[in-house]
Structure formats: structure tokens, C-alpha cells
Design an enzyme around this catalytic site. Sequence first.
Site, mmCIF file in Angstrom:
data_model
loop_
_atom_site.group_PDB
_atom_site.id
_atom_site.type_symbol
_atom_site.label_atom_id
_atom_site.label_comp_id
_atom_site.label_asym_id
_atom_site.label_seq_id
_atom_site.Cartn_x
_atom_site.Cartn_y
_atom_site.Cartn_z
ATOM 1 N N ASP A 12 -7.634 -0.580 5.492
ATOM 2 C CA ASP A 12 -8.182 0.521 6.297
ATOM 3 C C ASP A 12 -8.192 0.218 7.786
ATOM 4 O O ASP A 12 -9.056 0.693 8.529
ATOM 5 C CB ASP A 12 -9.624 0.873 5.837
ATOM 6 C CG ASP A 12 -9.665 1.277 4.381
ATOM 7 O OD1 ASP A 12 -8.685 1.866 3.905
ATOM 8 O OD2 ASP A 12 -10.680 0.981 3.718
ATOM 9 N N LYS A 15 -3.350 1.631 9.454
ATOM 10 C CA LYS A 15 -1.898 1.490 9.255
ATOM 11 C C LYS A 15 -1.213 2.859 9.275
ATOM 12 O O LYS A 15 -0.144 3.019 9.850
ATOM 13 C CB LYS A 15 -1.610 0.800 7.901
ATOM 14 C CG LYS A 15 -2.157 -0.620 7.822
ATOM 15 C CD LYS A 15 -2.001 -1.221 6.436
ATOM 16 C CE LYS A 15 -2.838 -0.576 5.369
ATOM 17 N NZ LYS A 15 -4.298 -0.793 5.486
ATOM 18 N N GLY A 39 -5.270 4.500 0.976
ATOM 19 C CA GLY A 39 -5.556 5.803 1.583
ATOM 20 C C GLY A 39 -5.211 5.685 3.051
ATOM 21 O O GLY A 39 -5.910 5.007 3.793
ATOM 22 N N HIS A 40 -4.100 6.266 3.442
ATOM 23 C CA HIS A 40 -3.627 6.148 4.822
ATOM 24 C C HIS A 40 -3.806 7.499 5.515
ATOM 25 O O HIS A 40 -3.234 8.501 5.095
ATOM 26 C CB HIS A 40 -2.162 5.701 4.854
ATOM 27 C CG HIS A 40 -1.969 4.320 4.296
ATOM 28 N ND1 HIS A 40 -0.751 3.701 4.228
ATOM 29 C CD2 HIS A 40 -2.862 3.426 3.793
ATOM 30 C CE1 HIS A 40 -0.917 2.489 3.695
ATOM 31 N NE2 HIS A 40 -2.173 2.310 3.421
ATOM 32 N N GLN A 220 -3.141 -1.901 1.845
ATOM 33 C CA GLN A 220 -4.251 -2.865 1.811
ATOM 34 C C GLN A 220 -4.174 -3.789 3.044
ATOM 35 O O GLN A 220 -3.611 -3.397 4.043
ATOM 36 C CB GLN A 220 -4.258 -3.676 0.499
ATOM 37 C CG GLN A 220 -4.693 -2.873 -0.711
ATOM 38 C CD GLN A 220 -3.594 -1.991 -1.296
ATOM 39 O OE1 GLN A 220 -2.528 -2.460 -1.607
ATOM 40 N NE2 GLN A 220 -3.868 -0.728 -1.464
#
Length: 419
Positions: A12, A15, A39-40, A220
Site C-alpha cells: 500500500d 504503487k 488493491g492498487h 504487496q
Amino acid sequence: MADLVVGLQWGDEGKGKIVDLLAKDYDVVVRYQGGHNAGHTIVVEGKKIALHLLPSGVLYPHCQNVIGNGVVVEPHSLVTEMKQFGIECLQNRLFISDRAHVILPIHAKLDLLREKLKGKEAIGTTGKGIGPSYADKVSRVGIRMGELRDMETLKQKVQFAYRELQILAQAMGETIESLDEIVCSLREVSEILMPFVCDSVHFLWNAKEQGKKILLEGAQGSMLDLDHGTYPFVTSSTTISAGACSGSGINIREVQEVIGIAKAYCTRVGNGPFPSEEFGNIAQEIQTKGGEFGTTTGRARRCGWFDAVALKYACNLNGCTQIALMKLDVLDGLEEIKVCTQYEYRGEKIDYIPYDYSEVKPIYQTFKGWDKTCGARSRSDLPKEAQEYIVALEKLVGVRISIVSTSPDREDTIIEDKV
Ligand code: GDP
Ligand code: IMO
Ligand code: MG
């Protein structure tokens, strides 16, 4: 050639924002590990888009997006995500490796059951079935995307994993869906996905030969790496740069720039050691201002100060050539800002990550806070104290900070020079 974006902390880091920003100058964006545990988030002109499996190049019509062999794919989630963009619109823009492993509903169940069994020792996984799916891959009983083509042999294969779960579920008094139900739902999604499934390694090699620019997108973060992270409180893939080669088929000599992504402070979601974690008002302030709630699970992220020891470790593991420093604006208005520069470990001062990482205590250097950096688009727009903070971090970590991000929006970014 290929460049690589990799998370340097516990995930988080931002990225998604950086991959989206850089992707305008690339032809192909590749996800190479992890799954829909990621979750991007991308924000364009105030509009927020959360991506889990689709690579963050998907917003640019010219970009081709690859889900590489190292990814674990939950087919239903992928279809849901694809529908947001329109299945048709993704044709010739999305390529899914036939070697990527499938996450079955039973993997997610197994993930949750194992967490329940661990009780207080739980990892705090996303519950998406990532670990059990990778475990099946390593045990050589996994199902690959290519196998969704043949429903008959698929049923036999699912049976292996199913039997194990049945025993566990029975012992715990849990109910699970039938084998036929699982296979039937896979049949539905496989019809949608099959046109996108291909030999992604071959695709990438062709792209490379045509001189296309490739951007590899890590999921990650390095401290969650299966080997080098805070085991067992890690994810089940190689999150450091080394995973990009095995997870995409791009060889090591093709990778040029390694862009490490780090927040100006630290967060972690899930359990496990976090030496510079803060509690109380400061943690609360960072959490609220930074919107530190998981993109995938909505869980509150634990917050703390920038850890220069862990960051240097991550830079060495990844071979970072530059760093993007994210969320500087979240520290706006704080009187003092701390940075962990060393650890105290068994009565000694150390600057490495020991085996018994949960025993370390942070040693801090304190910096003077600043008023406002939010929305700044050049280093000279930053207050003197913020500029000094950046220079100090560069010195402590030994890698140059080439990008500074000052809001979630694509445009609010300071880019020192071209990547
Ligand atoms: P990722 O998993 O590394 O892509 O990061 P996430 O998307 O899970 O979390 C990063 C969060 O911070 C997202 O909500 C982003 O929109 C947000 N973000 C990214 N860069 C900045 C920044 O510079 N400032 C602020 N305030 N938010 C940012
Ligand atoms: P992105 O790509 C932050 C964490 C989970 C848990 C541990 C293992 O958005 O940075 P898993 O479900 O992978 O078996 O959970 O890893 N985790 C993440 N934390 N960002 C992520 O992805 C994460 N993906 C997994 O919270 O602690
Ligand atoms: Mg995330």
C-alpha cells in the site's frame, strides 16, 4: 528493455499511482505475482479507481496489460473487475498467462479456516485464498488458467484440493459447496476469460523484440516477501524484484530501472512485527489524513514512522536505482516527524534486520515538521523542512529520491528527472 516498480514497505505504498503515472510512456504493463489480495488505487481528476488483478496500465488505451505466470487468479473477481472497463474494450489490451494458477473458492475457505485455527497467532491474511493457491502450485496439484479450457480433466484436478478441504471443514463443523457447484461456476467464467488466455511469456518476448517498453508492476511490499519479509507474517509470493523475472519470463538482464515505492511514513495491515508503529494521537492523525484503510479489505492500517533500517534493507534486496516517496502531504502540520535510524536489539544498537525481528526497538532521529506540501509539483514549492527531510532520507537509505508524491491525484507529483 523493462523497468520495474516494487513496494519497499508492507504494501500500500502507492504503487498504483506511480505505475499509472509512468504507464503513459510504456507499451506493456505486467503484473507478475500476488493476486486479488492487492488493491492498487489510481486517482484521475478526483475520480478513484481500485484495481486488484488488472495491471495499472489499464486506463491508457495504448497500453497492453499482462497478468503474468506468477500471479494467482481468482477468475470470478477478475471477470467482475474486467466488466468495470467493458469486456469488449479489453480485447487486444489484456493478456492472461495460461500458466498463472487459479484460486478456487475452496482456497479462500481454506485460508479462512487456517486463520481461525491459528487464533491469536493468525497472520491477518486478506482471506482471498492466496496462500492455499500458491501452496497447491508448489505441491504440484495446482490448476492453471490453461486448464479451464478442458472441463472434464478440470473436475478430476479440483477433486484433489477438494478432498483436503472436506476433511478440514468436517472437523470444524463447516459446510462447503459441492464439487459440481464449483466446477459449474468455473465453466461460466471460463467462457468469458478464454479469449484473453495466452502464452504470456511468448507475448512478452515478442513485445521485447519489437522494441516495446515494458513496465513490471509489483504487488504487496518487500517486508511481506515470503523469504525476506517478517515470516510467517508475510504473503505467499516473492514480492521483491527477483519475483519479477520468474513471474513474467522477462530475464534479469532486461531489467533496467528498479523504482522502489515508499511512503514518507510506514503502514502495515494484518499482524506481525512493525518496530516503528505508533499508537495514540499521532497514529490516529496519520491514519485519518492518509485514509489508511485497506483498498481490498477495508481494514484499518497500522501507522508509524518511516523506518530507514527496513527501507535500506528493502533497497538492497531489490537493487533499487531510485525511490518514489509517497504521501509526503500526510505529514503536513505535524510539529515533529520521527525517523527510525537504528534498532536496539539485545542491548546493542544495530542497523540490520535480525532473525528475531519482533525483539527490536526503534531508535529515532527527530525532524522539524512543516506547514504544507499538499499539491506541490516541484521540489522548490516544498517548505525548507520538507526538502531537508527528503535529503535526510536519501542519505540514510543511500538511494536517490527521484519522485515525490503530494496528493492521490496523478498530477500532484514532483518528478526530478525522467525515469
Ligand atoms: P498500492 O497498493 O501500493 O497501490 O497503494 P494503495 O492504493 O493500496 O494505497 C495508497 C493510497 O494512498 C491510495 O488511496 C492512494 O490514492 C493514496 N495516495 C497515493 N499517493 C498519495 C499521496 O501522495 N498523498 C496522499 N494523500 N494519498 C496518496
Ligand atoms: P498491495 O499490492 C498490504 C498482507 C495481508 C497480510 C499478509 C498475508 O495493495 O500493496 P495474504 O492474503 O496475501 O495471504 O495476506 O499480507 N497483504 C497486504 N498488505 N498491501 C497488499 O497489497 C497486501 N497483500 C497482502 O494484510 O498481513
Ligand atoms: Mg494496496
